[in-house]
Motif scaffolding. Structure first.
Motif: not given
Length: 348
Positions: A212-220, A276-280, A291-296, A322-327
């Motif tokens: 009841r105190r768990t939220i899952q975001i970005g599911i698809r 497109a942002f994190a293929p790895g 990545s901007a949405q996630a950081l926000g 190496s985008n994925t590791a950077q993010i």
């Protein structure tokens, strides 16, 4: 913001100033924390790589003295259902430089409020036994919790969330903000319930995670039918397309409402991001967060009672840029900011 100066004033003030010399009071405070005296810092490409350039203290156990937040790696991916390779995630994130030490949105230097160290990797008794590896993770994190240290993990596949939560939630169930493409609340497959598609079902059944105190975001993606447990247990699910429709502010408000003031764990799977942002990663799903949405979203969690977190499913061999590791490293830094702020609030 600093005052705007004329060219003559700029020449007078800045012609002979060093790179570490700031005149605006707010910038000066940050520079003092980052530089100390003078303008010298170690070059980011020098030295032995560690998580977020934190001091390396692999021998800190069992007391973990003088550490408030422990960064550590979990090089294990025995729970994957598709592409393996997340065992190399911790090493890839350690090789990222120039993340931190200042967050310009939160305006914080987390190491100014907390003692942070990279305490190395979880040591596994067997590289072949998934259940035994989970026991090793739970024991390792349990040692951190027992010492009053906040654990921030870099995985590894998402099955590591179960043993971490068993340690973090052993005295009381915790809430969770879970950012992912998949709910990871599936059942047993082929005789195994410890795979990376089901850690949070088992965590609820074990009594260490409060649904009841768990939220899952970005599911698809095409696995929605596997996540019945999320809805049946009372978890809040926000699909990736809902993030765009609702807006970041509304998603943040909902997350803060769901977890409230209680102890909260943050779990971040890099496949929450569009490939497109994190293929790895092991199970990429198109149509994900930017990545901007996630950081926000993460930055909007500042001030919550964060008691631990993870960044998982970084599989660098599928990521030539190496985008994925950077993010992932940036996400780890945001978790560090959240945890440091929570420590400061609890101490006040």
């Amino acid at each position: 913001m600093p005052e705007i100066l004329s060219l003559d004033e700029l020449r007078e003030r800045f012609s002979n100033a060093s790179g570490g010399e700031m005149f605006d009071p707010e910038f000066r405070k940050v520079a003092d924390l980052v530089f100390g005296e003078g303008d010298r810092r170690q070059a980011p490409y020098c030295g032995v790589p560690t998580l977020l350039k934190a001091p390396y203290r692999p021998d800190a156990a069992p007391s973990f003295a003088d550490i408030d937040i422990a960064l550590f790696g979990i090089p294990m991916d025995l729970g994957v259902t598709n592409r393996s390779g997340a065992r190399f995630g911790p090493r890839a994130v350690r090789n990222v430089d120039r993340v931190g030490p200042y967050d310009h949105v939160l305006r914080t230097v987390p190491t100014a409020h907390a003692r942070v160290a990279d305490v190395g990797d979880v040591l596994f008794k067997s590289r072949f036994d998934l259940a035994a590896s989970h026991d090793d993770i739970e024991e390792f994190v349990g040692g951190l919790i027992g010492a009053g240290v906040v654990p921030l993990a870099v995985g590894g596949d998402h099955s590591v969330g179960l043993p971490i939560l068993r340690a973090v939630g052993r005295d009381r169930p915790v809430g969770m903000i879970h950012i992912d493409a998949h709910c990871d609340t599936g059942g047993s497959f082929e005789g195994c319930k410890f795979h990376h598609g089901g850690p949070f079902r088992q965590a609820v059944l074990d009594g260490v995670l409060d649904p009841r105190r768990t939220i899952q975001i970005g599911i698809r993606g095409n696995s929605e039918y596997l996540w019945e447990f999320s809805y049946a247990s009372g978890m809040t699910v926000i699909h990736a397309e809902d993030v765009g429709d609702l807006g970041i502010s509304a998603v943040i408000a909902k997350a803060r409402e769901i977890v409230g003031a209680g102890p909260t764990y943050v779990s971040f799977d890099v496949d929450s991001l569009d490939p497109a942002f994190a293929p790895g990663t092991g199970t990429p799903e198109v149509g994900g967060l930017t990545s901007a949405q996630a950081l926000g979203i993460l930055r909007g969690l500042i001030g919550l009672n964060i008691v631990g977190g993870d960044v998982v499913e970084i599989a660098p061999q599928y990521d030539p840029t190496s985008n994925t590791a950077q993010i992932a490293a940036q996400v780890l830094f945001e978790l560090l900011c959240l945890a440091a702020e929570a420590i400061k609030v609890r101490a006040s």
